[in-house]
Design an enzyme around this catalytic site. Structure first.
Site, PDB file in Angstrom:
ATOM      1  CB  ALA A 236      -0.966   0.318   1.842  1.00 43.71           C
ATOM      2  CG  ASP A 237       2.069   3.531  -3.061  1.00 44.37           C
ATOM      3  OD1 ASP A 237       2.870   3.142  -2.525  1.00 44.37           O
ATOM      4  OD2 ASP A 237       1.224   4.398  -4.251  1.00 44.37           O
ATOM      5  NE  ARG A 238      -1.864   9.655   0.889  1.00 39.15           N
ATOM      6  CZ  ARG A 238      -0.999  10.594   1.362  1.00 39.15           C
ATOM      7  NH1 ARG A 238      -1.936  11.798   2.047  1.00 39.15           N
ATOM      8  NH2 ARG A 238      -0.183  11.419   0.442  1.00 39.15           N
TER       9      ARG A 238
END
Length: 298
Positions: A236-238
């Site tokens: 996940a990036d965010r």
């Protein structure tokens, strides 16, 4: 393993593995300034949400080590300005912004020798990221191992190359393999930059983990054909406060396919990827890359 060391830091020197050249060439790029760190992140010489934050932090550390400040006030102002500049390199991964915030707090709180306090804090982030990844791998392998399936599917690259070491989703794969829980891992091409076909393949080959590359468009067919693929595990990036997640393009359709076929869908990320300031995924800024990455890149 040396072939998987994407970030080399030995104060005051920072070198990063140029991931645009993998798997055909292994070449390290020395980073001595924030401009070089910014370029490495924006051009995707280094990528992966945790690695982006670490390279930004250590890139500024390398710059600071080479400077002589007139006093702590000058050092504090310089570091704050450079942290703001580094945050313009990639918009989606929250780890970069979280790291910049923590480092700014360190220099604001330092009563003396601000530059040294900053460098020491950046080095601690490097160590903490590796520890976090190993914990994710351990807990994730316990969870997925209990599903009684011996195959998983992953997307993009979430391993040692995307972090300070070991990896998040691919760290789970590593721990499952070492624990004898995994017969095979499937991984996607991850177009347009082929982070799966180039980088995940490179990592799995380095550790001789049985693996099969699948076309991005073949995932649903794979899940239908092979019931032993019990889970899809991604990074996940965010992550927003409600659990909405932004990750490499293509992740959403994997989630839909996993739900339709009744397979577990696991997002592996450190707490630094969680953005509690955002209520849901609608507030996540999605990076728009250059068109030639799809029209001209292989």
């Amino acid at each position: 393993m040396d072939c998987l060391q994407a970030i080399k830091w030995e104060r005051p020197r920072l070198a990063i593995l140029n991931q645009l050249l993998l798997p055909h060439r292994r070449e390290y790029v020395e980073i001595t300034t924030c401009e070089q760190a910014h370029h490495a992140i924006a051009s995707m010489q280094t990528r992966g949400a945790p690695a982006i934050a670490i390279v930004a932090a250590l890139g500024l550390a390398a710059e600071v080590c080479g400077m002589a400040f007139a006093g702590d006030a000058e050092a504090r102002a310089h570091i704050r300005q450079r942290l703001a500049y580094l945050q313009t390199s990639r918009p989606t991964a929250v780890n970069l912004f979280e790291a910049a915030g923590r480092l700014a707090a360190v220099v604001d709180a330092a009563e003396s020798d601000v530059a040294a306090a900053y460098v020491a804090a950046a080095e601690r982030m490097l160590e903490a990221d590796v520890a976090d990844n190993r914990a994710i791998g351990r807990w994730g392998s316990e969870y997925l191992g209990a599903l009684a399936g011996d195959k998983v599917l992953t997307h993009c690259n979430t391993g040692a190359l995307a972090t300070a070491g070991h990896g998040t989703a691919l760290g789970i794969v590593r721990d499952m393999w070492r624990a004898g829980q995994l017969a095979r891992v499937f991984f996607t091409e991850t177009r347009p930059y082929n982070q799966g076909a180039r980088l995940t393949a490179f990592e799995l080959a380095c550790e001789a983990i049985p693996a099969t590359l699948v076309c991005d468009s073949a995932v649903s067919a794979l899940l239908r054909a092979d019931p032993a693929v019990k889970a899809v595990v991604v990074g996940a990036d965010r992550v927003a406060a409600n659990g909405d997640t932004a990750n490499k393009i293509g992740t959403y359709q994997l989630a839909i396919a996993a739900r339709f076929h009744g397979r577990a869908f696991v997002v592996a990320a450190p707490s630094t990827s969680i953005d509690l300031a955002l209520r849901d995924g609608a507030g996540i800024t999605i990076e728009q890359r250059a068109p030639d990455e799809i029209t001209a890149a292989s």
